[in-house]
Design a protein around this motif. Structure first.
Motif, PDB file in Angstrom:
ATOM      1  N   ASN A 105     109.125  77.455 -22.577  1.00 51.35           N
ATOM      2  CA  ASN A 105     110.069  77.731 -21.701  1.00 51.35           C
ATOM      3  C   ASN A 105     111.007  76.804 -21.870  1.00 51.35           C
ATOM      4  N   PHE A 106     110.997  75.477 -21.671  1.00 50.76           N
ATOM      5  CA  PHE A 106     111.678  74.188 -22.108  1.00 50.76           C
ATOM      6  C   PHE A 106     112.621  74.386 -23.134  1.00 50.76           C
ATOM      7  N   TYR A 107     111.924  74.777 -24.202  1.00 55.40           N
ATOM      8  CA  TYR A 107     112.983  74.807 -25.576  1.00 55.40           C
ATOM      9  C   TYR A 107     113.823  76.001 -25.490  1.00 55.40           C
ATOM     10  N   ASP A 108     113.263  77.151 -25.003  1.00 57.01           N
ATOM     11  CA  ASP A 108     114.295  78.216 -24.898  1.00 57.01           C
ATOM     12  C   ASP A 108     115.450  77.865 -23.786  1.00 57.01           C
ATOM     13  N   LYS A 165     103.787  78.843 -28.682  1.00 57.01           N
ATOM     14  CA  LYS A 165     102.390  79.302 -28.020  1.00 57.01           C
ATOM     15  C   LYS A 165     102.388  78.703 -26.678  1.00 57.01           C
ATOM     16  N   LEU A 166     103.035  77.455 -26.230  1.00 56.71           N
ATOM     17  CA  LEU A 166     102.807  76.706 -25.231  1.00 56.71           C
ATOM     18  C   LEU A 166     103.527  77.185 -23.989  1.00 56.71           C
ATOM     19  N   ARG A 167     103.325  78.643 -23.552  1.00 53.89           N
ATOM     20  CA  ARG A 167     104.075  79.109 -22.371  1.00 53.89           C
ATOM     21  C   ARG A 167     103.353  79.182 -21.096  1.00 53.89           C
ATOM     22  N   ARG A 168     101.937  78.799 -21.458  1.00 55.44           N
ATOM     23  CA  ARG A 168     101.063  78.908 -20.225  1.00 55.44           C
ATOM     24  C   ARG A 168     100.929  77.500 -19.610  1.00 55.44           C
ATOM     25  N   THR A 173     119.910  83.672 -15.414  1.00 52.76           N
ATOM     26  CA  THR A 173     120.155  84.525 -16.367  1.00 52.76           C
ATOM     27  C   THR A 173     118.882  84.075 -17.481  1.00 52.76           C
ATOM     28  N   ILE A 174     118.853  83.056 -17.768  1.00 53.51           N
ATOM     29  CA  ILE A 174     117.861  82.665 -18.752  1.00 53.51           C
ATOM     30  C   ILE A 174     116.536  83.226 -18.387  1.00 53.51           C
ATOM     31  N   ALA A 175     116.012  82.740 -17.275  1.00 51.35           N
ATOM     32  CA  ALA A 175     114.863  83.002 -16.769  1.00 51.35           C
ATOM     33  C   ALA A 175     114.299  84.306 -16.788  1.00 51.35           C
ATOM     34  N   ALA A 176     115.436  85.181 -16.187  1.00 51.34           N
ATOM     35  CA  ALA A 176     115.228  86.655 -16.369  1.00 51.34           C
ATOM     36  C   ALA A 176     115.030  87.133 -17.587  1.00 51.34           C
ATOM     37  N   ARG A 177     115.926  86.535 -18.662  1.00 55.24           N
ATOM     38  CA  ARG A 177     115.629  87.082 -19.946  1.00 55.24           C
ATOM     39  C   ARG A 177     114.397  86.729 -20.596  1.00 55.24           C
ATOM     40  N   LEU A 178     113.622  85.512 -20.174  1.00 54.54           N
ATOM     41  CA  LEU A 178     112.681  85.152 -20.682  1.00 54.54           C
ATOM     42  C   LEU A 178     111.374  86.086 -20.111  1.00 54.54           C
ATOM     43  N   GLU A 179     111.511  86.403 -18.862  1.00 55.82           N
ATOM     44  CA  GLU A 179     110.693  87.153 -17.975  1.00 55.82           C
ATOM     45  C   GLU A 179     110.527  88.724 -18.662  1.00 55.82           C
ATOM     46  N   GLU A 180     111.621  89.059 -19.465  1.00 57.70           N
ATOM     47  CA  GLU A 180     111.748  90.376 -19.919  1.00 57.70           C
ATOM     48  C   GLU A 180     110.917  90.232 -21.362  1.00 57.70           C
ATOM     49  N   GLU A 181     111.154  89.184 -22.014  1.00 58.92           N
ATOM     50  CA  GLU A 181     110.656  88.945 -23.125  1.00 58.92           C
ATOM     51  C   GLU A 181     109.160  88.591 -23.268  1.00 58.92           C
ATOM     52  N   TYR A 182     108.804  87.970 -22.184  1.00 62.35           N
ATOM     53  CA  TYR A 182     107.348  87.545 -22.155  1.00 62.35           C
ATOM     54  C   TYR A 182     106.502  87.931 -20.749  1.00 62.35           C
ATOM     55  N   PRO A 183     106.442  89.121 -20.594  1.00 68.86           N
ATOM     56  CA  PRO A 183     105.831  89.467 -19.314  1.00 68.86           C
ATOM     57  C   PRO A 183     104.349  88.949 -19.211  1.00 68.86           C
ATOM     58  N   GLY A 184     103.717  88.438 -19.986  1.00 64.53           N
ATOM     59  CA  GLY A 184     102.414  88.380 -19.791  1.00 64.53           C
ATOM     60  C   GLY A 184     102.082  86.823 -19.221  1.00 64.53           C
ATOM     61  N   THR A 185     103.331  85.940 -19.465  1.00 70.43           N
ATOM     62  CA  THR A 185     103.261  84.787 -18.832  1.00 70.43           C
ATOM     63  C   THR A 185     104.138  84.393 -17.688  1.00 70.43           C
ATOM     64  N   ASN A 186     105.433  85.272 -17.905  1.00 70.64           N
ATOM     65  CA  ASN A 186     106.816  84.544 -17.057  1.00 70.64           C
ATOM     66  C   ASN A 186     107.016  85.691 -16.069  1.00 70.64           C
ATOM     67  N   VAL A 187     106.039  86.507 -15.520  1.00 69.77           N
ATOM     68  CA  VAL A 187     106.480  87.260 -14.452  1.00 69.77           C
ATOM     69  C   VAL A 187     106.854  86.591 -13.278  1.00 69.77           C
TER      70      VAL A 187
END
Length: 807
Positions: free
Chosen positions: A80-83, A212-215, A240-254
């Motif tokens: 998430n940080f690097y995104d 791979k380190l999103r958890r 905005t970025i957090a919402a985008r990541l939630e959409e891209e990675y629903p398994g970890t960023n809900v």
């Protein structure tokens, strides 16, 4: 200007004519100004002084939020940080660092020493805007594995351990048995994130694994705003970025969000409210002191009414009289301010001596230009507060009445009495509010001290050990070393038992993770659990009671089925209607092919995150199944635990002389230190409340004594007409108690409003606790009654014949 100098000289002469009055007034002022200056020096250092970095107002702290997990300021996941870093357009730079410094063993320079090493990204120093005083800071590419064997030393470590050797730069030092090249020395006084850090090393992350380190969430983030960008704009972009990541990675960023705030504000979040409350408390003391002096000036003004009348008759206007009286007040204020500044310097040393070690930047307090300006400011302010009303009242002269014999007891008395009574009411109100605040804090602290920590802290020695990973690379090596250490220590005379734990109670969990319970719905995944790793004898050593099942045994090794012991909070939260013994869980998603871990026991809750913190679900894993290089060794002794320190050190050194032993303490001391900040706040607030109580009692006594003097003739007439001692006592005391009750009424109303501000500081007691309000009100009424009774007793002894002749 010449006229002002004349007023000052005249003011000096008038004050020197009454040395007793001047001394009492100056000392009272010094007490109020000194207390305010001392506390302001703390507020200035901790809350107001900018951080020692380039343009610190542009530095922000960024964190992750997640309402599903209860996160409000969690560390970020590396992916998430690097995104964030790549997708934002509001930050000039973004860096990261570990939530806290780790332990690194320095060897090869005399005795092995445990150092506090901070893991950071290679660009951290450039984001902060600081340069090395010797050598260079890290390069961005040194963040990554294979390029991270470099180290930067703090100025303090360089000077203390290496003798400030200018040739150290470029040399290698051994940390945890691994060679690191010294590339820089930071400037004296620099620190990040805390002053306990001895050195900085890059993360050494594998760039191919970052995505791979999103958890796991283990990165604190600091960023520098671009010039012209605001916090609001940055927050909008991060949302905005957090919402985008939630959409891209629903398994970890809900529901995973991002919050941010100024780095300075984030650093002092936990200390802001207590310090502001203490500043408000000393503000009340100064107001009470001013009210006391105002009453003294009003009493003195009654004896100077003839003087004021003569000056008026000779042509002095009211403004001229007010200026003269205010100048006298200013001269007195300057004397009190000077004494107060000296008291503040002495008080600063006391604050440093008694302060807890966990208040950020507390050691930076000093009486500098800002503090001096504050003292100067409140000195002039007190002149207006206590000098203006007496000056205005005294300058309103009835010439006919005042120039008559005895006129000094006439014209101004009604106005003076009203003003004096008002000041007494205000004193009582301020004192009551301060006393109630202190009473709530004391009651809260007493309840906090009575909290069951979940273990028996008596006769427990605790110390930390960190094995160098370069030397103890494999789990069997770690397990063998610590098993041998426990065996040797248990055999020592005076040792009842010994165990290992990664996380010591009251100091937080080893780590946290999500977990899955076998047979539960996949939607249940995502609940958070605290982790600890302990040896089989840990629970017996700490005397943590077993609720059901069994504790760990030597059977629970790497070669046998994985097991855990859980606490009651986890059992009640997730197995409320069933027995958890034999149930299985794992620390990954249901579909992930990880080994299931069997629950074999339930223990009573330990206060892992502090006495005031709510106990969260926790799992304990046996050390042989989850070995770690760093441990806390806990030793239960039959005598004073400190007496066994040398023997325990000797046994560890006999196994490996290069292993450092550090943070030697006892569990009683750990619990004591865990509430050090609360104790410090309660101590200061109690002292200030005591001073306020004394000052208000003195104020009531002074007003009632003056009232008795003014009414001596009246009292003589009453006694001549048949009034007895009881009647006179009742007359005087009734007047004082009326003022006190009026002050208590105003104080209770004020306390109801103000104590709500300290609600977050209280434990186990409400901000409007009826018992505290009642007890404090009764206490203040009793003190006021005593202050009234003393002059009333003197009045009752008046000889009527003498009183009738009194003028």
């Amino acid at each position: 200007m010449e006229s002002l100098f004349k007023d000052i000289r005249y003011g000096f002469r008038m004050l020197l004519k009454k040395p007793g009055f001047t001394a009492v007034a100056a000392l009272t002022l010094a007490l109020g100004i000194g207390a305010n200056t001392a506390i302001f020096s703390v507020v200035n250092a901790v809350l107001l002084r900018p951080l020692p970095y380039r343009e610190p107002a542009r530095l922000v702290e960024i964190w992750e939020t997640n309402p599903l997990k209860g996160w409000v300021d969690a560390p970020a996941a590396p992916a998430n940080f690097y995104d964030w870093e790549q997708q934002n357009d509001v930050f000039e730079g973004m860096a990261n660092y570990a939530p806290g410094p780790g332990n690194l063993a320095l060897t090869g320079y005399g005795e092995p020493e445990r150092l506090r090493g901070q893991r950071i990204s290679g660009n951290l120093f450039s984001v902060l805007g600081v340069e090395a005083s010797l050598g260079r800071t890290f390069l961005p590419e040194e963040t990554w594995k294979g390029k991270n064997e470099v180290v930067i030393l703090s100025h303090g470590l360089w000077k203390r351990r290496f003798g400030a050797d200018p040739n150290l730069n470029g040399q290698t030092i051994a940390l945890d048995g691994k060679n690191y090249t010294v590339v820089g020395i930071m400037p004296e006084g620099f620190y990040f994130p805390t002053k306990e850090v001895d050195l900085w090393v890059p993360w050494g992350l594998d760039p191919t694994q970052i995505s791979k380190l999103r958890r796991p969430h283990f990165m604190r983030v600091v960023a520098r705003l671009k010039s012209g960008k605001t916090l609001a704009q940055a927050q909008t972009e991060m949302n905005t970025i957090a919402a985008r990541l939630e959409e891209e990675y629903p398994g970890t960023n809900v529901k995973m969000g991002a919050g941010l705030g100024l780095l300075h504000d984030w650093t002092v979040t936990d200390t802001r409210l207590p310090l502001l409350i203490l500043l408000g408390a000393v503000g009340f003391i100064l107001l009470i002191a001013c009210a006391n002096i105002a009453n003294l000036l009003l009493a003195r003004a009654a004896t100077r009414m003839r003087e004021m009348a003569i000056r008026t008759a000779l042509g002095a206007g009211r403004s001229r009289l007010v200026r003269q009286l205010l100048t006298e007040s200013l001269v007195m204020s300057v004397g009190g301010g000077a004494l107060g500044l000296l008291l503040a310097v002495w008080g600063k040393e006391l604050l440093l001596a008694f302060s807890p070690g966990n208040i950020p930047r507390f050691d930076e307090i000093s009486v500098d230009a800002s503090v001096f300006s504050f003292t100067l400011g409140i000195t002039f302010l007190t002149t207006l507060v206590f000098g203006l009303v007496p000056a205005l009242t005294s300058s309103k002269i009835d010439l006919t009445l005042s120039l008559k014999d005895g006129g000094q007891k006439g014209g101004g008395d009604a106005r003076h009495n009203r003003a004096r009574n008002l000041f007494v009411v205000l004193e009582v109100a301020f004192a009551l509010m301060l006393l109630i605040g202190a009473g709530l804090m004391i009651k809260s602290f007493v309840r906090l001290q009575r909290v069951d920590p979940g273990f028996d802290p008596d006769n427990i020695l605790a110390l930390q050990i960190s094995l160098p990973m370069s030397k103890y690379k494999e789990d069997p090596q770690l397990i063998a070393f610590y098993q041998q250490a426990l065996e040797r220590i248990k055999s020592l005379p005076g040792v009842a038992n010994a165990g290992l734990t990664i996380a010591l109670p009251s100091q937080g969990p080893a780590w946290t993770s999500d977990f899955t319970i076998e047979g539960r719905s996949p939607e249940d995944y995502g609940k958070e659990v605290r982790h600890n790793v302990v040896s089989p004898d840990y629970f017996r050593t700490m005397r943590v009671p077993l609720a059901s099942g069994r504790m760990f045994t030597d059977y629970d090794s790497k070669d046998h089925p994985l097991v855990v012991v859980i606490n009651e909070a986890l059992a009640r939260g997730f197995f409320s209607n069933e027995d958890p013994i034999g149930k299985r869980l794992k620390f990954s998603k249901p579909e992930v092919e990880d080994d299931w871990i069997t629950i074999v026991g339930v223990v009573k809750n330990e206060k892992l995150e502090g006495l005031a913190a709510e106990v969260k679900p926790e799992v304990y894993q046996p050390f042989p199944q989850s070995a770690n290089d760093f441990v806390n060794l806990v030793v239960r002794t039959e005598t004073d635990p400190r007496a066994l320190t040398t023997a325990v050190r000797r046994e560890i050194s006999a196994l490996d002389k290069d292993v450092p032993i550090f943070n030697i303490t006892t569990m009683k001391e750990v619990l004591y230190e865990s509430v050090a900040r609360e104790r410090f706040t309660v101590l200061l607030l109690t002292i200030f409340a005591g001073v306020a109580l004394i000052l208000s009692a003195v104020g009531i006594y002074g007003v009632m004594s003056y009232a008795v003097t003014q009414r001596t003739h009246e009292i003589g007439i009453r006694m001549a007409l048949g009034a007895n001692t009881t009647d006179v006592l009742r007359l005087v005391v009734r007047q004082g108690i009326k003022l006190t009750l009026a002050g208590i009424g105003a104080g209770i109303a004020g306390a109801f409003a103000l104590t709500r501000l300290m609600e977050n500081l209280l434990f186990g007691v409400g901000a409007t606790d009826p018992l505290t309000f009642t007890v404090i009100s009764v206490l203040l009424t009793f003190v006021a009654l005593l202050a009234c009774w003393l002059p009333a007793r003197r009045a009752a002894k008046v000889d009527p014949m003498i009183a009738l002749r009194y003028e």
